[in-house]
Scaffold this motif. Structure first.
Motif, PDB file in Angstrom:
ATOM      1  N   GLN A 161       3.034   9.360   1.036  1.00 36.11           N
ATOM      2  CA  GLN A 161       4.169   8.522   0.629  1.00 36.11           C
ATOM      3  C   GLN A 161       4.417   8.629  -0.873  1.00 36.11           C
ATOM      4  OE1 GLN A 161       2.485   4.916   2.246  1.00 36.11           O
ATOM      5  NE2 GLN A 161       4.082   4.801   3.839  1.00 36.11           N
ATOM      6  N   THR A 180       0.311   5.632   0.683  1.00 34.75           N
ATOM      7  CA  THR A 180      -0.584   6.750   0.975  1.00 34.75           C
ATOM      8  C   THR A 180      -0.252   7.904   0.027  1.00 34.75           C
ATOM      9  OG1 THR A 180       0.913   7.776   2.569  1.00 34.75           O
ATOM     10  CG2 THR A 180      -0.636   6.102   3.431  1.00 34.75           C
ATOM     11  N   PHE A 188       0.847  -1.185   0.000  1.00 30.49           N
ATOM     12  CA  PHE A 188       0.000   0.000   0.000  1.00 30.49           C
ATOM     13  C   PHE A 188       0.888   1.243   0.000  1.00 30.49           C
ATOM     14  CE2 PHE A 188      -2.593  -3.191   2.257  1.00 30.49           C
ATOM     15  CZ  PHE A 188      -3.686  -3.213   1.400  1.00 30.49           C
ATOM     16  N   LEU A 197      -3.009   2.500  -3.832  1.00 34.67           N
ATOM     17  CA  LEU A 197      -3.201   3.774  -3.153  1.00 34.67           C
ATOM     18  C   LEU A 197      -4.176   3.606  -1.999  1.00 34.67           C
ATOM     19  CD1 LEU A 197      -2.561   6.829  -3.190  1.00 34.67           C
ATOM     20  CD2 LEU A 197      -4.711   7.089  -4.453  1.00 34.67           C
ATOM     21  N   LYS A 198      -3.774   4.098  -0.846  1.00 39.26           N
ATOM     22  CA  LYS A 198      -4.633   4.039   0.338  1.00 39.26           C
ATOM     23  C   LYS A 198      -4.927   5.485   0.740  1.00 39.26           C
ATOM     24  CE  LYS A 198      -5.297   1.325   4.392  1.00 39.26           C
ATOM     25  NZ  LYS A 198      -4.935   0.058   4.965  1.00 39.26           N
ATOM     26  N   ALA A 199      -5.998   6.044   0.139  1.00 39.67           N
ATOM     27  CA  ALA A 199      -6.375   7.438   0.370  1.00 39.67           C
ATOM     28  C   ALA A 199      -7.717   7.504   1.083  1.00 39.67           C
ATOM     29  CB  ALA A 199      -6.456   8.186  -0.953  1.00 39.67           C
ATOM     30  N   ASN A 200      -7.800   8.376   2.073  1.00 35.44           N
ATOM     31  CA  ASN A 200      -9.070   8.561   2.774  1.00 35.44           C
ATOM     32  C   ASN A 200     -10.092   9.252   1.881  1.00 35.44           C
ATOM     33  OD1 ASN A 200      -8.115   7.364   5.101  1.00 35.44           O
ATOM     34  ND2 ASN A 200      -7.382   9.287   5.943  1.00 35.44           N
TER      35      ASN A 200
END
Length: 156
Positions: free
Chosen positions: A38, A35, A33, A117-120
Motif C-alpha cells: 500500500q 502495508t 495501518f 507500517l504493517k510489514a511481515n
C-alpha cells in the motif's frame, strides 16, 4: 422538609454523575495501518510531485520532537508541489495504533496523520526502500516527480 432535602440531594447526585460523564475524555481514533504494498502504491499515486517519506516511532525522542514542525511543514509544502508521507514504525497492533493516535493528536492535532507500517519482514522493507539504510530513525527519503529516490537523510 425532609423530602425537599432528599430531592435536592438526588438532583445533586444526578447532576454530578451527568457532569462526570461529560468530563470523560473522548476516545482518540486509532492510527491506521499501511502495508509495504500500500505504501508503494501511495508513493506511485503521488507521481508528478516531489515526495518526502518520513519514518518515525513513538519510542524515538528526536522523532517526537520534530513531529509538530514536520506536520506544519507538510501543510505548507503541499502548495509548492511537495507531499510529505509520514509512516510510523511502531507496533502494528491495536495497542500500538492507540498509542500512535494519542501522540499524533498531541503533536499534530490529527490522530490519523501517519499510518503504522504493517510489514511481515521489516528487513525486506528496509532493503527495498534504500539498500544503504540500516533502519535508523528518524529517516527521510526524498523522491523526485518521477518517483525515483534522490536523497536519504538519517537522523534529526
Amino acid at each position: 422538609m425532609g423530602r425537599l432535602w432528599l430531592v435536592l440531594g438526588l438532583c445533586a447526585l444526578l447532576s454530578d454523575a451527568h457532569a462526570g460523564a461529560r468530563a470523560a475524555p473522548a476516545q482518540v481514533p486509532l492510527a491506521p495501518f499501511i502495508t509495504p504494498a500500500q505504501l508503494k502504491a501511495t508513493l506511485a499515486s503521488h507521481r508528478g510531485r516531489v515526495v518526502v517519506l518520513h519514518l518515525w516511532a513513538t519510542w524515538c525522542q528526536p522523532c517526537l520532537k520534530e513531529l509538530p514542525l514536520l506536520a506544519k511543514l507538510a501543510r505548507e509544502a503541499s502548495g509548492r508541489g511537495i507531499d510529505f508521507l509520514a509512516v510510523s514504525l511502531d507496533d502494528p497492533t491495536e495497542q500500538g495504533a492507540a498509542r500512535v493516535g494519542r501522540v499524533l493528536l498531541a503533536k499534530t492535532d490529527d490522530p490519523q496523520w501517519s499510518p503504522i507500517l504493517k510489514a511481515n519482514r521489516a528487513e525486506d522493507f528496509v532493503a527495498d526502500l534504500d539498500p544503504g539504510w540500516e533502519g535508523e530513525i528518524p529517516a527521510f527519503f526524498a523522491y523526485d516527480r518521477e518517483g525515483h529516490l534522490r536523497r536519504t537523510l538519517i537522523g534529526n
